[in-house]
Structure formats: structure tokens, C-alpha cells
Design a protein around this motif. Structure first.
Motif, mmCIF file in Angstrom:
data_model
loop_
_atom_site.group_PDB
_atom_site.id
_atom_site.type_symbol
_atom_site.label_atom_id
_atom_site.label_comp_id
_atom_site.label_asym_id
_atom_site.label_seq_id
_atom_site.Cartn_x
_atom_site.Cartn_y
_atom_site.Cartn_z
ATOM 1 N N LEU A 90 9.362 9.628 13.852
ATOM 2 C CA LEU A 90 9.045 8.342 13.237
ATOM 3 C C LEU A 90 10.232 7.391 13.342
ATOM 4 N N LEU A 91 11.453 7.897 13.159
ATOM 5 C CA LEU A 91 12.642 7.048 13.276
ATOM 6 C C LEU A 91 12.773 6.488 14.687
ATOM 7 N N GLU A 92 12.539 7.320 15.692
ATOM 8 C CA GLU A 92 12.609 6.839 17.073
ATOM 9 C C GLU A 92 11.542 5.781 17.343
ATOM 10 N N ASN A 93 10.335 5.992 16.833
ATOM 11 C CA ASN A 93 9.269 5.016 17.042
ATOM 12 C C ASN A 93 9.574 3.680 16.375
ATOM 13 N N VAL A 94 10.181 3.747 15.178
ATOM 14 C CA VAL A 94 10.527 2.517 14.469
ATOM 15 C C VAL A 94 11.537 1.711 15.275
ATOM 16 N N GLY A 117 5.117 -10.507 15.738
ATOM 17 C CA GLY A 117 5.786 -9.372 16.336
ATOM 18 C C GLY A 117 6.084 -8.244 15.371
ATOM 19 N N LEU A 118 5.915 -8.476 14.053
ATOM 20 C CA LEU A 118 6.217 -7.447 13.061
ATOM 21 C C LEU A 118 4.993 -6.612 12.722
ATOM 22 N N ALA A 119 3.839 -7.025 13.213
ATOM 23 C CA ALA A 119 2.605 -6.315 12.871
ATOM 24 C C ALA A 119 2.622 -4.885 13.380
ATOM 25 N N GLY A 120 3.150 -4.672 14.578
ATOM 26 C CA GLY A 120 3.202 -3.323 15.125
ATOM 27 C C GLY A 120 4.049 -2.389 14.290
ATOM 28 N N LEU A 121 5.207 -2.873 13.838
ATOM 29 C CA LEU A 121 6.089 -2.055 13.008
ATOM 30 C C LEU A 121 5.456 -1.763 11.658
ATOM 31 N N LEU A 122 4.838 -2.787 11.051
ATOM 32 C CA LEU A 122 4.179 -2.583 9.765
ATOM 33 C C LEU A 122 3.017 -1.601 9.882
ATOM 34 N N SER A 123 2.256 -1.701 10.960
ATOM 35 C CA SER A 123 1.125 -0.797 11.163
ATOM 36 C C SER A 123 1.604 0.638 11.330
ATOM 37 N N LEU A 124 2.668 0.836 12.094
ATOM 38 C CA LEU A 124 3.223 2.176 12.290
ATOM 39 C C LEU A 124 3.659 2.789 10.960
ATOM 40 N N MET A 125 4.385 2.006 10.142
ATOM 41 C CA MET A 125 4.896 2.525 8.883
ATOM 42 C C MET A 125 3.754 2.769 7.886
ATOM 43 N N ARG A 126 2.778 1.884 7.853
ATOM 44 C CA ARG A 126 1.683 2.045 6.897
ATOM 45 C C ARG A 126 0.849 3.280 7.232
ATOM 46 N N ASN A 127 0.560 3.499 8.515
ATOM 47 C CA ASN A 127 -0.214 4.676 8.910
ATOM 48 C C ASN A 127 0.532 5.962 8.584
ATOM 49 N N SER A 128 1.833 5.988 8.814
ATOM 50 C CA SER A 128 2.627 7.180 8.506
ATOM 51 C C SER A 128 2.675 7.415 7.007
ATOM 52 N N CYS A 129 2.797 6.330 6.238
ATOM 53 C CA CYS A 129 2.857 6.462 4.782
ATOM 54 C C CYS A 129 1.529 6.964 4.235
ATOM 55 N N LEU A 130 0.419 6.424 4.731
ATOM 56 C CA LEU A 130 -0.891 6.861 4.259
ATOM 57 C C LEU A 130 -1.167 8.309 4.641
ATOM 58 N N ALA A 131 -0.705 8.721 5.838
ATOM 59 C CA ALA A 131 -0.890 10.110 6.251
ATOM 60 C C ALA A 131 -0.148 11.056 5.317
ATOM 61 N N LEU A 132 1.067 10.682 4.930
ATOM 62 C CA LEU A 132 1.829 11.515 3.998
ATOM 63 C C LEU A 132 1.197 11.511 2.619
ATOM 64 N N CYS A 152 2.245 2.645 -0.557
ATOM 65 C CA CYS A 152 2.409 2.130 0.808
ATOM 66 C C CYS A 152 2.212 0.617 0.872
ATOM 67 N N ASP A 153 2.191 -0.054 -0.280
ATOM 68 C CA ASP A 153 1.935 -1.496 -0.300
ATOM 69 C C ASP A 153 3.043 -2.292 0.368
ATOM 70 N N GLN A 154 4.290 -1.743 0.408
ATOM 71 C CA GLN A 154 5.376 -2.493 1.009
ATOM 72 C C GLN A 154 5.202 -2.657 2.524
ATOM 73 N N PHE A 155 4.310 -1.851 3.121
ATOM 74 C CA PHE A 155 4.069 -1.953 4.558
ATOM 75 C C PHE A 155 2.753 -2.658 4.859
ATOM 76 N N LYS A 156 2.221 -3.363 3.874
ATOM 77 C CA LYS A 156 0.988 -4.093 4.074
ATOM 78 C C LYS A 156 1.299 -5.487 4.591
ATOM 79 N N ALA A 157 0.713 -5.843 5.736
ATOM 80 C CA ALA A 157 0.980 -7.156 6.325
ATOM 81 C C ALA A 157 0.465 -8.250 5.412
ATOM 82 N N ASN A 158 1.243 -9.322 5.304
ATOM 83 C CA ASN A 158 0.855 -10.455 4.479
ATOM 84 C C ASN A 158 -0.249 -11.230 5.193
#
Length: 702
Positions: free
Chosen positions: A268-272, A237-252, A222-228
Motif C-alpha cells: 500500500l505504501l508503494e502504491n501511494v 488528480g487527487l481522486a486516484g489517491l483518495l480512492s486507493l486509500m478509501r478502498n484499503s481502509c474499507l477492506a480493513l 474512513c471518512d478522511q479519504f472521502k472525496a469532497n
């Protein structure tokens, strides 16, 4: 047959000898007294019939003949004597037409034949052989899960994945224990469980097969969704999208195969895309680094979500190999997305075509799968951004011009500028190695504006490059992309790699000829001389001093300085700092010229309307004439310092609407002066009407 004939002849001979004295009778007759009676040869030798057992004997006057029984045939004629032929068995099975009809087997016997139905056929009430449908037998001939196909006289069994009849297509389908027959079928991160006709891979935490139970469990990172976290590197403005993807990836990753409250792929697609719409609607992509962050995050998100899509909001199909095909279409105010996913035990083959209103992607499932380990699914997608082109319309500094139908000298002298001519799209597949594709992908773009075909347009296919220009964040590059064809509405591109793509239009500037440059120098030189004379006149003549003279004087001063700067530095673009300084001076003094023109209008209005007390204090005049332009220039320089100076001229840049820092004030001044002019004419018409009521309206206006 030969021995019987011999005995018959001997018998006749002795009979004739015994009756010689009585009567001399012909062959086949016997003497009785003085007359000859017929001999019935068919009865004389009942124990040994003259025609044999396969024929019927018929007596005649003085002789007899033989007729074969049914099922036998003479070697000569139909009626014969033992000396002329014999009866042999007739093989009815060789007769033409066949004696048993279609779908039968003929069995010959001595003197007869039998008809039997062929295997797969049965006798009907009418005595015919009809096909028997083995597929309705109970129990099923192909097993409980096999698919039976009936044909004339036979059937075939087709086994679904997970079952086999071991090459015998008429044998029942039995279960295959994939867990034992295929080593490492679930990978190092999964456990295999065999099922009737199938199997399941249960993934350990940290591994996933994206709910595809027949796929290997692969490491989930899930490192690709880690905010720099580096200062200045995070995209606003990208922090929200990165946080959503990282949480979903870690849950999986943490849940393994358990759902564990994870969002489904569709949710998840709709939320993105909800996050993306919110991000793009505020137009916060201010530089190429932010564009790279958005494009990269969206591509990673689609790669992560695609394998999790099921049947909600999708069209499901199954091909002849048993692979399941999921096609998803989603469109919002700022994006349009096409996703296609194939799942199955074997890699899919064939073409892929994904399209929306602005672009089309044509590739193949072989390209999408790649040559690596097949994970049980293949993904292909196309995302179209409806507004991003406005944020990347100035990242062209790493493009080199392609000379087309122009000689080298002309091309060198007229380096083109570029602008985006299509929507920006991201094309991606599940294959991680897409830097050098063996089979290029084809992208078809719709132009943002329809150009007349007679106009000379040079369209270029480009992709968004991040690594090549890391310090700037990204820019357009044409490496690996070529234009296949182009017309007034569309451009077709062929690219040997996958990324984000667009079509650029090269704009070649109009070449300044020697005559045009000479005219410019002569005209401006004459203007400078005349302006200098005006300045001296307004400054030195005491008799005409006043507010209007002051305005005229400073108007001429602004135009004089602006013309001198234009003549001396408009084309000196070699030094970026010097060019920016020249552009700033031109901005200041041309705005100053219009400011003094505004004061001229105000003064004219005061002279006509107020008549008396029309003098304006010099402090106020200088505050408007020089203070207003200087304020605009300072604010503009602070807001966008790179807007002063271009690659062609030392003037204001057209990027980001910076030219409106000049056009805006000028348009405002022209509107105000037009208003003053109309009021002045109206008041003058009223005054003339009061002085001479007999004047017509037309003469008043004149």
C-alpha cells in the motif's frame, strides 16, 4: 581435672609415709630399698589419665607434661602440666587463612572440622568447589520460556512478556492470563484469546488494531479519504489517491482480523507514492486549496499505513522492554519518506530522529504517544516533497513582518516579500492531539540555495495553515514556530505543534531615496518634452513624410504615453483595479514601443536589401505596431488577471512567470533586430567592396 590432681598428691603422700624408713625421695620418685625410682605418672592412673582425654601425657624424670591432641589447644603453652593449663577444642573455622578455601562452608567439630561446598557450587575431581551452571539443568530451572542467567553460585530467571515468576527471580516463569487479569485489554471492539506467554485481540468488523494482536481494537473510520463532492472543492488528480486509500481502509474495516485480500502495509505504501509521483509530475497544484488537499491526504495516508508496516523494506529492532521497532525509508522522484513504528505492551520512551537529504525531525516517543489511551503502537514520520515549494511560493498574504534590526518607520515603509527557502516537509505522529505540544519538536531545514554568510538574510519558520484561511484553502503562518538558529546552509526551527513546514526567506526591497525619485521625475519629464517635440515634428513637417517617418512618429507616441502613465500612476497601488489598469497600459505601450522598433529594423533591412519599393502600407504597420501588443495584453489578462499590479508597483507580477509576457516578446524583437542588423552590415560591406575594391576588410567593416 582438679579431683585427679588431689588424688595424685594424696597417693604420693602416703607412698612417702610408707617408705620413710627406707628412703627420703623427692617428689616424683619412689623409694625402693635404698634408692629412689622415678614414678611414671602417665601409667599410674590409666583409668583417670592426669592430662585428661584431650591431651597426651609424657613422663619425665620426677615429673610429666601434657601435650594437646590435634584439634585442641592449651590455654597456656604447647607443653604444660595439669596445674598450668588444660586442652580446649580448637575452632579451625575461625583460623586465618581459612582452612577450607573459597566457595566453601566450614563446620567445626570437637577436635576437627568439615568442609562443604556453598549452595550453587559442586566438588570437582581435584577437591575444589567450582560454580555449578544451573541453567543447563533438565528440566529448565526457569521454565520452558524463561531466560536463565547463570552467575557465581546462583542464577536468575527473567520472564518474557506474558510470563511471570511473581517476584521470585529463581522461580520458573509461568503463563499470565492477561484476558482475566487485565479488564478490557482488547477494548470494546475486540475479543481476547489467551495464549502461552501471550494473548491475541480479535477485532470485530469496523474495528482494527492494524494487525498488532496485542493492541486494543479501536474504531476505524474512513471518512478522511472521502472525496469532497462540493463543486470546485475537489483537487484535480487527487481522486486516484483518495480512492486507493478509501478502498484499503474499507477492506480493513470490513474484514476485522481476516486478511480478506487486503494489501499489505508495504504494498500500500508503494502504491501511494506511485500515485503521488504521478500527481506531482504533472504540476497540477495550481492554488493553495489543492496544496492543502494533497498535504492533508498524505498525512492521513501515512497515519493509516504506518501501523501496518512489518519487515518488508524495513529494518526491525527489539529493545530491552520487548517493544518492536520498525524503521521504513522510501524515496521517489518527488518524495522522500522516513517512518518509525514502535509496537509493544508498554509505551516506548526515548528520542526520535528522522532525517533525509533536505530536512531532519527530532522529537521523542513520549510526544509521539501522547497522554491518551495507548493503542499498542506509536508512529512518527517525516515526508519531504521535492517539488511542492513551487506551488506554494506565493501564499504569504497572512504573514506579518517581524522587525529585526530595523526601526519601525523603515520596516513600515519597506514591507518584505517572501520566497520558499527550503523543501516542504510534513511531520506527523500517531498522537492525535498535536495542536499544543508540551515538548516542542525540532526541525532542521537545508536551504535551497547557499547564501554568503556576510549577506543579511531573515529566515522565518512557518507551517501550512488550513483552518485559519479556509476560504483561500491555506497559507503559510508562523504561529507556534520560532527560529532557533540559522546559517548560510541550514535553519533550525522549534514548533509547538505538528503540520507541514518550510523555511521562508524575507526579501527586503531596495528603498527609493529622494534623490533617486527626483532623478526619475526630471529624466522622464525631459523625455516627455522631447518626445512631444518629435511627435509634432514628424506629424507637421510634410517634406519628411514617408514610411520611416510614420514608424518614428508612432514609436514616439508609444514612448510618450508610456512615460506619462509611468509618471502619473506607477506608485498608486492603493486601488487594486486602478493599479491593474495602469500596469496594463504600461504593458501595452512599452510592448508597442518595441513593436515599432521591430518595424524600424524591417524597414532598414528593406532599404538596404530591396533598395526599390521599400514602402510599407500603413495598415500593415498599425497591425504590427499596435495589434501585436494588444493581442499579447489581452491573452495575458485572460490567462492571469491578478498578474497586473503588485503590492509595491503598478507593473507586472513576478509570480507564475507572468513577467515573461513582457520579457518574451522583447527578447524576440531584440533577436530579430540583431539579425536584421547583421544582414544589413554584411550587404553594405559587399556594396562598398564593389564600389571600391582597394578598401581593406577593416575599412569595409568600419
Amino acid at each position: 581435672m582438679g579431683s585427679r590432681t588431689l588424688l595424685l598428691v594424696l597417693g604420693l603422700h602416703f607412698t612417702l609415709l610408707g617408705n620413710i624408713e627406707a628412703r627420703d625421695c623427692s617428689l616424683g620418685f619412689i623409694a625402693k630399698g635404698r634408692q629412689c625410682d622415678d614414678i611414671d605418672e602417665c601409667k599410674e592412673w590409666d583409668s583417670n589419665p592426669p592430662c585428661g582425654s584431650n591431651a597426651t601425657c609424657y613422663n619425665t624424670q620426677g615429673s610429666f607434661y601434657c601435650h594437646c591432641l590435634p584439634g585442641f589447644r592449651s590455654t597456656t603453652s604447647l607443653k604444660f602440666t595439669p596445674f598450668a593449663g588444660e586442652c580446649k577444642d580448637l575452632n579451625e573455622c575461625l583460623e586465618n587463612p581459612p582452612v577450607c578455601g573459597s566457595n566453601t562452608i566450614c563446620i567445626n567439630t570437637i577436635g576437627s572440622f568439615n568442609c562443604q561446598c556453598q549452595p550453587g557450587f559442586r566438588v570437582t575431581y581435584a577437591g575444589h568447589c567450582a560454580d555449578e551452571d544451573e541453567c543447563v539443568w533438565v528440566p529448565p530451572v526457569c521454565g520452558a520460556l524463561g531466560m536463565c542467567t547463570n552467575t557465581a553460585g546462583r542464577y536468575t530467571c527473567t520472564c518474557p512478556p506474558g510470563l511471570s515468576n511473581h517476584g521470585n527471580n529463581t522461580a520458573p516463569c509461568t503463563d499470565i492470563d492477561e484476558c482475566n487479569e487485565i479488564a478490557g485489554i482488547c477494548g470494546v471492539g475486540g475479543d481476547c484469546q489467551n495464549q502461552k506467554g501471550s494473548y491475541s485481540c480479535l477485532c470485530h468488523p469496523g474495528y482494527s488494531n492494524y494487525d498488532n494482536k496485542q493492541a486494543q481494537c479501536s474504531v476505524l473510520t474512513c471518512d478522511q479519504f472521502k472525496a469532497n463532492e462540493t463543486p470546485g472543492q475537489t483537487v484535480p488528480g487527487l481522486a486516484g489517491l483518495l480512492s486507493l486509500m478509501r478502498n484499503s481502509c474499507l477492506a480493513l474495516s470490513n474484514s476485522g482480523d481476516a486478511a480478506g485480500g487486503r494489501l499489505t502495509g508495504e504494498v500500500l505504501l508503494e502504491n501511494v507514492f506511485t500515485e503521488m509521483d504521478g500527481l506531482l509530475s504533472h504540476a497540477i497544484l495550481n492554488n493553495s486549496r489543492e496544496v492543502s488537499g494533497l498535504l492533508g491526504t498524505v498525512e492521513d495516508a501515512m497515519r493509516f499505513i504506518g501501523p501496518q508496516l512489518r519487515d518488508t523494506h524495513t529494518t526491525m529492532e527489539t529493545d530491552h522492554t520487548g517493544n518492536t521497532h520498525t524503521h521504513t525509508t522510501m524515496e521517489t522522484d518527488h518524495t522522500a519518506t522516513e517512518l518509525a513504528v514502535r509496537r509493544g505492551q508498554t509505551p516506548p520512551t526515548g528520542p526520535i530522529s528522522l532525517a533525509n537529504d533536505n530536512a531532519r525531525l527530532d522529537t521523542s516517543w513520549e510526544t509521539a504517544t501522547g497522554n491518551g489511551t495507548y493503542p499498542g503502537f506509536t508512529l512518527a514520520g517525516l515526508v519531504c516533497y521535492k517539488t511542492v515549494e513551487r506551488s506554494v511560493n506565493n501564499s504569504f498574504q497572512y504573514l506579518t513582518d517581524t522587525v529585526t534590526n530595523r526601526d519601525t518607520a523603515t520596516a513600515t515603509a519597506s514591507k518584505p516579500s517572501y520566497q520558499i527557502s527550503s523543501k516542504v516537509v510534513t511531520a506527523f505522529v500517531s498522537n492525535p492531539a498535536t495542536d499544543h505540544l508540551t515538548q516542542p519538536v525540532i526541525l532542521t531545514f537545508k536551504h535551497l540555495q547557499v547564501r554568503a554568510e556576510s549577506m543579511e538574510m531573515n529566515y522565518t519558520c512557518v507551517f501550512w495553515s488550513e483552518g485559519r484561511v479556509h476560504e483561500e484553502g491555506g497559507a503559510w503562518s508562523r504561529h507556534g514556530c520560532t527560529k532557533v538558529t540559522s546559517n548560510a546552509t541550514h535553519t533550525v526551527c522549534s514548533c509547538s505543534h505538528l503540520s507541514s513546514f518550510a523555511v521562508l526567506m524575507a526579501l527586503y526591497p531596495v528603498q527609493n531615496t529622494f534623490e533617486l525619485r527626483l532623478l526619475t521625475w526630471l529624466g522622464l519629464s525631459l523625455s516627455v518634452v522631447c518626445l512631444l517635440l518629435c511627435i509634432l515634428t514628424f506629424w507637421l513637417c510634410r517634406s519628411i513624410q514617408g514610411t520611416r517617418t510614420t514608424i518614428h512618429l508612432h514609436l514616439c507616441v508609444c514612448l510618450f504615453i508610456a512615460d506619462l502613465v509611468f509618471l502619473s500612476g506607477i506608485s498608486h497601488t492603493q486601488s487594486k483595479g486602478g493599479c491593474g489598469f495602469v500596469a496594463g497600459l504600461l504593458h501595452l505601450f512599452f510592448l508597442g514601443s518595441f513593436s515599432w522598433m521591430l518595424l524600424e529594423g524591417v524597414q532598414l533591412y528593406r532599404m538596404v536589401v530591396l533598395v526599390f519599393n521599400t514602402t510599407i502600407r500603413p495598415l500593415y504597420l498599425h497591425a504590427v505596431g499596435y495589434g501585436l501588443p494588444l493581442t499579447i495584453v489581452i491573452i495575458s489578462a485572460i490567462t492571469y488577471p491578478d498578474g497586473y499590479g503588485t503590492t509595491q508597483h503598478c507593473w507586472l507580477s513576478l509570480e507564475r512567470g507572468f513577467i515573461w509576457s513582457f520579457f518574451g516578446p522583447v527578447c524576440t524583437i531584440i533577436i530579430l533586430n540583431t539579425f536584421f542588423f547583421i544582414i544589413t552590415v554584411w550587404r553594405l560591406a559587399q556594396k562598398f567592396s564593389s564600389l571600391n575594391p582597394d578598401l581593406s576588410n577593416l575599412r569595409k567593416i568600419k
